[in-house]
Design a protein around this motif. Sequence first.
Motif, PDB file in Angstrom:
ATOM      1  N   PHE A 191      16.182  13.246  50.669  1.00  0.00           N
ATOM      2  CA  PHE A 191      16.630  14.588  50.983  1.00  0.00           C
ATOM      3  C   PHE A 191      16.298  15.611  49.896  1.00  0.00           C
ATOM      4  CE2 PHE A 191      19.226  12.308  54.145  1.00  0.00           C
ATOM      5  CZ  PHE A 191      18.736  12.966  55.255  1.00  0.00           C
ATOM      6  N   VAL A 192      16.135  15.182  48.654  1.00  0.00           N
ATOM      7  CA  VAL A 192      15.661  16.116  47.625  1.00  0.00           C
ATOM      8  C   VAL A 192      14.210  16.493  47.907  1.00  0.00           C
ATOM      9  CG1 VAL A 192      15.067  16.322  45.171  1.00  0.00           C
ATOM     10  CG2 VAL A 192      17.296  15.438  45.833  1.00  0.00           C
ATOM     11  N   ILE A 193      13.405  15.522  48.307  1.00  0.00           N
ATOM     12  CA  ILE A 193      12.014  15.819  48.666  1.00  0.00           C
ATOM     13  C   ILE A 193      11.971  16.665  49.933  1.00  0.00           C
ATOM     14  CG2 ILE A 193       9.818  14.797  49.374  1.00  0.00           C
ATOM     15  CD1 ILE A 193      10.517  12.456  47.458  1.00  0.00           C
ATOM     16  N   LEU A 194      12.842  16.370  50.892  1.00  0.00           N
ATOM     17  CA  LEU A 194      12.909  17.187  52.103  1.00  0.00           C
ATOM     18  C   LEU A 194      13.300  18.626  51.773  1.00  0.00           C
ATOM     19  CD1 LEU A 194      12.786  17.389  55.200  1.00  0.00           C
ATOM     20  CD2 LEU A 194      15.203  16.762  55.225  1.00  0.00           C
ATOM     21  N   ALA A 195      14.207  18.802  50.824  1.00  0.00           N
ATOM     22  CA  ALA A 195      14.598  20.162  50.414  1.00  0.00           C
ATOM     23  C   ALA A 195      13.395  20.926  49.880  1.00  0.00           C
ATOM     24  CB  ALA A 195      15.690  20.105  49.354  1.00  0.00           C
ATOM     25  N   SER A 196      12.547  20.258  49.112  1.00  0.00           N
ATOM     26  CA  SER A 196      11.362  20.946  48.586  1.00  0.00           C
ATOM     27  C   SER A 196      10.398  21.318  49.706  1.00  0.00           C
ATOM     28  CB  SER A 196      10.664  20.089  47.531  1.00  0.00           C
ATOM     29  OG  SER A 196      10.039  18.968  48.125  1.00  0.00           O
ATOM     30  N   VAL A 223      18.895  25.986  53.232  1.00  0.00           N
ATOM     31  CA  VAL A 223      18.345  24.747  52.679  1.00  0.00           C
ATOM     32  C   VAL A 223      19.451  23.912  52.043  1.00  0.00           C
ATOM     33  CG1 VAL A 223      16.784  23.787  50.946  1.00  0.00           C
ATOM     34  CG2 VAL A 223      16.057  25.744  52.312  1.00  0.00           C
ATOM     35  N   ALA A 224      20.256  24.530  51.181  1.00  0.00           N
ATOM     36  CA  ALA A 224      21.307  23.790  50.476  1.00  0.00           C
ATOM     37  C   ALA A 224      22.346  23.237  51.454  1.00  0.00           C
ATOM     38  CB  ALA A 224      21.971  24.689  49.442  1.00  0.00           C
ATOM     39  N   GLY A 225      22.754  24.033  52.417  1.00  0.00           N
ATOM     40  CA  GLY A 225      23.739  23.567  53.394  1.00  0.00           C
ATOM     41  C   GLY A 225      23.222  22.418  54.237  1.00  0.00           C
ATOM     42  N   PHE A 226      21.973  22.523  54.651  1.00  0.00           N
ATOM     43  CA  PHE A 226      21.376  21.452  55.450  1.00  0.00           C
ATOM     44  C   PHE A 226      21.272  20.168  54.648  1.00  0.00           C
ATOM     45  CE2 PHE A 226      17.603  19.124  56.912  1.00  0.00           C
ATOM     46  CZ  PHE A 226      18.010  18.811  58.191  1.00  0.00           C
ATOM     47  N   ILE A 227      20.799  20.268  53.425  1.00  0.00           N
ATOM     48  CA  ILE A 227      20.629  19.073  52.596  1.00  0.00           C
ATOM     49  C   ILE A 227      21.984  18.448  52.282  1.00  0.00           C
ATOM     50  CG2 ILE A 227      19.805  18.252  50.348  1.00  0.00           C
ATOM     51  CD1 ILE A 227      17.625  18.880  52.499  1.00  0.00           C
ATOM     52  N   PHE A 228      22.956  19.254  51.898  1.00  0.00           N
ATOM     53  CA  PHE A 228      24.294  18.733  51.596  1.00  0.00           C
ATOM     54  C   PHE A 228      24.885  18.015  52.806  1.00  0.00           C
ATOM     55  CE2 PHE A 228      28.926  19.228  51.502  1.00  0.00           C
ATOM     56  CZ  PHE A 228      29.217  18.595  50.303  1.00  0.00           C
ATOM     57  N   THR A 229      24.823  18.652  53.961  1.00  0.00           N
ATOM     58  CA  THR A 229      25.395  18.080  55.179  1.00  0.00           C
ATOM     59  C   THR A 229      24.697  16.790  55.572  1.00  0.00           C
ATOM     60  OG1 THR A 229      25.968  20.297  55.931  1.00  0.00           O
ATOM     61  CG2 THR A 229      25.965  18.560  57.587  1.00  0.00           C
ATOM     62  N   ILE A 256      25.664  13.883  53.233  1.00  0.00           N
ATOM     63  CA  ILE A 256      27.006  13.381  53.556  1.00  0.00           C
ATOM     64  C   ILE A 256      26.974  12.553  54.846  1.00  0.00           C
ATOM     65  CG2 ILE A 256      29.337  14.070  54.284  1.00  0.00           C
ATOM     66  CD1 ILE A 256      29.052  14.537  51.356  1.00  0.00           C
ATOM     67  N   LEU A 257      26.381  13.112  55.886  1.00  0.00           N
ATOM     68  CA  LEU A 257      26.359  12.400  57.173  1.00  0.00           C
ATOM     69  C   LEU A 257      25.566  11.097  57.096  1.00  0.00           C
ATOM     70  CD1 LEU A 257      25.961  15.371  59.681  1.00  0.00           C
ATOM     71  CD2 LEU A 257      28.019  14.035  59.165  1.00  0.00           C
ATOM     72  N   SER A 258      24.459  11.104  56.397  1.00  0.00           N
ATOM     73  CA  SER A 258      23.652   9.888  56.269  1.00  0.00           C
ATOM     74  C   SER A 258      24.399   8.801  55.527  1.00  0.00           C
ATOM     75  CB  SER A 258      22.341  10.192  55.544  1.00  0.00           C
ATOM     76  OG  SER A 258      21.573  11.098  56.270  1.00  0.00           O
ATOM     77  N   ASN A 259      25.046   9.166  54.438  1.00  0.00           N
ATOM     78  CA  ASN A 259      25.815   8.173  53.685  1.00  0.00           C
ATOM     79  C   ASN A 259      26.997   7.646  54.495  1.00  0.00           C
ATOM     80  OD1 ASN A 259      24.686   7.647  51.018  1.00  0.00           O
ATOM     81  ND2 ASN A 259      24.921   9.842  50.719  1.00  0.00           N
ATOM     82  N   LEU A 260      27.674   8.531  55.223  1.00  0.00           N
ATOM     83  CA  LEU A 260      28.783   8.074  56.066  1.00  0.00           C
ATOM     84  C   LEU A 260      28.297   7.146  57.177  1.00  0.00           C
ATOM     85  CD1 LEU A 260      30.982  11.287  56.361  1.00  0.00           C
ATOM     86  CD2 LEU A 260      31.448   9.224  55.022  1.00  0.00           C
ATOM     87  N   PHE A 296      30.701  12.757  47.476  1.00  0.00           N
ATOM     88  CA  PHE A 296      30.729  14.213  47.399  1.00  0.00           C
ATOM     89  C   PHE A 296      29.994  14.716  46.146  1.00  0.00           C
ATOM     90  CE2 PHE A 296      32.721  18.193  46.020  1.00  0.00           C
ATOM     91  CZ  PHE A 296      32.459  18.983  47.129  1.00  0.00           C
ATOM     92  N   LEU A 297      30.281  14.107  44.998  1.00  0.00           N
ATOM     93  CA  LEU A 297      29.596  14.514  43.760  1.00  0.00           C
ATOM     94  C   LEU A 297      28.100  14.246  43.832  1.00  0.00           C
ATOM     95  CD1 LEU A 297      32.114  13.368  41.008  1.00  0.00           C
ATOM     96  CD2 LEU A 297      31.563  15.701  41.706  1.00  0.00           C
ATOM     97  N   SER A 298      27.732  13.143  44.441  1.00  0.00           N
ATOM     98  CA  SER A 298      26.314  12.826  44.607  1.00  0.00           C
ATOM     99  C   SER A 298      25.623  13.840  45.507  1.00  0.00           C
ATOM    100  CB  SER A 298      26.173  11.419  45.183  1.00  0.00           C
ATOM    101  OG  SER A 298      24.845  11.129  45.487  1.00  0.00           O
ATOM    102  N   ALA A 299      26.290  14.231  46.579  1.00  0.00           N
ATOM    103  CA  ALA A 299      25.708  15.212  47.507  1.00  0.00           C
ATOM    104  C   ALA A 299      25.584  16.580  46.850  1.00  0.00           C
ATOM    105  CB  ALA A 299      26.544  15.299  48.771  1.00  0.00           C
ATOM    106  N   VAL A 300      26.589  16.983  46.088  1.00  0.00           N
ATOM    107  CA  VAL A 300      26.538  18.269  45.391  1.00  0.00           C
ATOM    108  C   VAL A 300      25.414  18.267  44.363  1.00  0.00           C
ATOM    109  CG1 VAL A 300      27.782  19.737  43.735  1.00  0.00           C
ATOM    110  CG2 VAL A 300      28.936  18.915  45.778  1.00  0.00           C
ATOM    111  N   SER A 301      25.335  17.215  43.566  1.00  0.00           N
ATOM    112  CA  SER A 301      24.298  17.178  42.540  1.00  0.00           C
ATOM    113  C   SER A 301      22.912  17.053  43.150  1.00  0.00           C
ATOM    114  CB  SER A 301      24.567  16.054  41.543  1.00  0.00           C
ATOM    115  OG  SER A 301      24.590  14.813  42.179  1.00  0.00           O
ATOM    116  N   SER A 302      22.752  16.294  44.205  1.00  0.00           N
ATOM    117  CA  SER A 302      21.445  16.176  44.859  1.00  0.00           C
ATOM    118  C   SER A 302      21.021  17.498  45.489  1.00  0.00           C
ATOM    119  CB  SER A 302      21.483  15.086  45.928  1.00  0.00           C
ATOM    120  OG  SER A 302      21.707  13.837  45.340  1.00  0.00           O
TER     121      SER A 302
END
Length: 172
Positions: free
Chosen positions: A6-11, A48-54, A57-61, A94-100
Motif C-alpha cells: 500500500f505504500v507503493i500503491l500510494a506512490s 490518497v492518505a484516506g484510501f491508503i489508511f482505510t 486497516i481493512l486488509s489487516n482485519l 492502528f499505529l502501523s496504518a498511520v505510519s504507513s
Amino acid sequence: MIRVTFVILASVIMSRLIIEEYRSNTITLLFTYPISRKKLMISKLMIVAGFIFTTIILSNLFIGSLFYIVDSYANVIPGNLTLGLVKSQLITLFLSAVSSTGIGLIPLYFGMRKKSTPATVISAVLLVTFINSDVDGFSLFNNIIAVPLAFAAVGVFIAYLSFRKIENMDVN
C-alpha cells in the motif's frame, strides 16, 4: 507485505493524481476554478492518505479474521485468543496504518522534484525496502517504533511542503 504494497500503491496514486497533472500541464486548468489551490492539493493528498489508511486497516482485519477462522478449525496456534491480545494488536494495527500512510507521502517529494512518475514509484520501492528489510529478525519498522513514526512525520511534512507556496507559484 500489506504495508509495502500500500505504500507503493500510494506512490502510484499520487503520481496519477498530482504528478501527471503537473507534467502534462493539465493542472493549470484545475487551478482556473474558483477554488483555492491549497484546498485542491490538500483534498488530493487526503484522498490518497484516506484510501491508503482505510485499505491497510481493512486488509489487516480481513487477513486477521481469516487467520482466526482457520486457526479455530485447525488449531495451528496453541492457546486461546484473549481480549488483551486483540486490543494490543488493534493498537499496533492502528499505529502501523498511520505510519504507513505517512511514509506513503514521502515519494511525493521525489516525484514533484523531477515531475516524474518513475521517480515516485522507485523512491517508494527503495523506501519500503529500507524500512521493512528484516535482518536476523530485526526490522526498523517492527522493532523500533520511533523510526516509522518519524518517517510518517517526515511524510506529512513533505506533503505540507508540496503545497505551502502553491498559491503564489506559477505552474509553468
